[in-house]
Design an enzyme around this catalytic site. Structure first.
Site, short mmCIF file in Angstrom:
data_model
loop_
_atom_site.label_atom_id
_atom_site.label_comp_id
_atom_site.label_asym_id
_atom_site.label_seq_id
_atom_site.Cartn_x
_atom_site.Cartn_y
_atom_site.Cartn_z
N PRO A 181 -12.41 4.55 -7.67
CA PRO A 181 -10.95 4.42 -7.79
C PRO A 181 -10.22 5.73 -8.09
O PRO A 181 -8.99 5.76 -8.02
CB PRO A 181 -10.79 3.43 -8.94
CG PRO A 181 -12.06 3.54 -9.73
CD PRO A 181 -13.13 3.88 -8.75
N ASP A 204 -9.70 10.36 2.80
CA ASP A 204 -8.42 9.66 2.81
C ASP A 204 -7.45 10.34 1.86
O ASP A 204 -7.88 11.01 0.93
CB ASP A 204 -8.64 8.23 2.27
CG ASP A 204 -9.35 7.36 3.28
OD1 ASP A 204 -9.45 7.78 4.43
OD2 ASP A 204 -9.80 6.28 2.88
N LYS A 229 2.53 7.48 7.07
CA LYS A 229 2.49 7.90 8.48
C LYS A 229 1.56 6.97 9.25
O LYS A 229 0.89 7.39 10.18
CB LYS A 229 1.95 9.32 8.56
CG LYS A 229 2.99 10.38 8.28
CD LYS A 229 2.70 11.55 9.18
CE LYS A 229 3.87 12.47 9.34
NZ LYS A 229 3.57 13.49 10.33
N ALA A 292 -11.35 -0.66 -6.08
CA ALA A 292 -10.19 -0.58 -6.97
C ALA A 292 -10.09 -1.78 -7.91
O ALA A 292 -9.74 -1.62 -9.08
CB ALA A 292 -8.91 -0.45 -6.14
N MET A 344 -3.03 -3.38 -1.69
CA MET A 344 -1.91 -3.07 -0.79
C MET A 344 -0.80 -4.11 -0.91
O MET A 344 -0.20 -4.50 0.10
CB MET A 344 -2.41 -2.99 0.66
CG MET A 344 -3.42 -1.88 0.87
SD MET A 344 -4.00 -1.78 2.55
CE MET A 344 -5.23 -3.07 2.59
#
Ligand code: SAH
Length: 435
Positions: A181, A204, A229, A292, A344
């Site tokens: 994480p 990432d 993006k 996470a 997310m």
């Protein structure tokens, strides 16, 4: 003078080194024997010689000078030992040696020493030195004996250390590695070893600099998928670019670490990357990481499962992919008696809360918590009720990366978490050292 950092002349290559020993009693005789065993060129100065030292002089193994110590005896010496029974005489040797920058050891008088003689235990490939700074030679010997008795266990530990060191990224291969994480101490040993040795790190945007700084100094680091993006076709194009880059670099003979936040197989597209490499015939390996949900739960003190409180944990994405508005989740079928960990989800917090209450049948009062930057710099945790989730997110200004927890366990907040007040930009190596 007291010595802080230990200084171990017995480990030096003493072959041919000129060493002066002042005194020729039993203590001096032991030192002379050890020095000869290490190949030193020994001169003994003493008013009287004990039988063992006399024999060595007569045999020509050491040079003997009968009489009192004179500073001139120190000329050209690399080391000096004072081992007479007269403290004044010993101190004189120490003073004169120090004045000439010659390391000196005085038996039973640490303050006159510029180096100490530790008890030494050596195995095949290690040497352990034990010292009590001259204050308690008996204790040092006892510890040495203890070490000798435990030599087998020490060897096992050394072997373990060597295996860790031996983790190296192979050339021509891709490692799809979970970085955890964000806290570098939560990397796996394998992830760390591969990261340290890879030629190229494709990472990432979520992997923090603290972790990237652990890569080899000459390694090339490339960041794919930048924040904000990723909408529309850009995402698919980017994913293809990653696939192609991994395969090309491996074929060029590079060792490639594809570093992804958390675990590569949890909302990380690690599966797609593995599929591509398999089809392309490029050797690869998947290295798991702490996802996470697991990292944030520990950071916030939330038990993901707990008897009578939560009997399951469900990992889900607030939206399935960055380029999809809706998620492919059937909200009606989520267990309401467990913990939900929503990835997310923060940008769609209102929609997630609505779906859970209206479609999923979660009561508005269900406890909820949001962990922003879990285990990372600036970690924040806010808690409340499911119905208040959108307001909580809005008022606190919480942004991605953040994880939503929903369920009774989200109301808990155990202490016992790692404090990370000031994470560094570069890693200071707390756990990584010695691995
Ligand atoms: N493969 C990753 C998930 C990548 S998807 C894993 O296993 O953890 C990205 C989402 O993960 C973020 O939007 C956020 O919901 C979550 N996330 C990743 N790191 C996080 C962190 N340190 N704190 C809170 N959430 C995090």
């Amino acid at each position: 003078m007291t010595v802080k950092g230990p200084y171990f002349p017995i480990f030096f290559d003493l072959r041919g080194a000129k060493v002066l020993v002042v005194g020729a009693g039993m203590v001096a005789a032991r030192k002379v024997a050890a020095l000869l065993a290490h190949g030193a060129d020994v001169t003994v100065v003493a008013k009287e010689f004990s039988a063992p030292v006399r024999r060595l002089v007569e045999a020509g193994s050491v040079r003997g000078i009968e009489g009192p110590f004179r500073p001139a005896h120190l000329a050209g010496m690399r080391l000096a030992f004072a081992a007479t029974s007269d403290p004044q005489a010993n101190r004189l040797v120490s003073r004169e040696a120090l004045r000439r920058n010659i390391p000196v050891n005085v038996s039973d008088s640490p303050r006159d020493c510029s180096f100490i003689l530790p008890a030494v235990a050596s195995g095949g490939e290690f040497t352990l030195a034990v010292s009590t700074g001259g204050k308690h030679p008996g204790a040092a010997r006892a510890i040495r004996e203890f070490l000798e008795e435990h030599r087998a266990e020490i060897s096992v530990r050394l072997e373990r250390g060597r295996r860790r060191k031996a983790i190296r990224a192979a050339s021509g291969k891709v490692y799809i590695v979970g970085a955890g994480p964000g806290d570098p101490d939560l990397l796996t040993v394998r992830a760390l070893g591969l990261l340290r040795s890879a030629d190229i790190v494709l990472h990432d945007y979520l992997v923090p600099e603290e972790i990237l700084s652990l890569s080899a100094p000459g390694a090339k680091k490339v960041c794919f998928a930048r924040r904000g993006k990723t909408a529309g076709h850009g995402s698919a194009l980017k994913q293809n670019a990653i696939h192609e880059a991994m395969a090309r670099l491996a074929r060029e003979g590079k060792s490639v670490v594809r570093l992804k936040s958390g675990d590569p197989l949890v909302f990380g597209r690690g599966g797609e990357e593995a599929e591509y490499l398999e089809r392309a015939g490029v050797p690869f390996e998947i290295v798991p990481g702490i996802t996470a949900a697991v990292g944030c739960a520990a950071a916030a003190g939330i038990p993901l499962t707990q008897r009578r409180l939560s009997s399951s944990v469900t990992l889900l994405a607030g939206h399935e992919a960055d380029d999809k508005e809706d998620s492919g989740i059937d909200w009606r079928r989520l267990p309401t008696d467990g913990t939900l960990a929503v990835y997310m989800g923060v940008a769609r917090a209102e929609g997630v809360a609505r779906d859970l209450m209206e479609k999923g049948g979660f009561p508005p009062g269900t406890p909820a918590a949001v962990v922003e930057n879990g285990t990372r710099k600036g970690q924040r945790v806010v808690r409340g009720r499911l119905a208040d989730l959108p307001r909580l997110v809005e008022e606190s200004g919480i942004r991605s990366p953040a994880l939503l927890f929903v369920g009774k366990s989200a109301a808990l907040a155990f202490a016992g978490r790692r404090e990370r007040e000031k994470p560094q930009e570069r890693y200071d190596g707390s756990v990584a050292q010695g691995i």
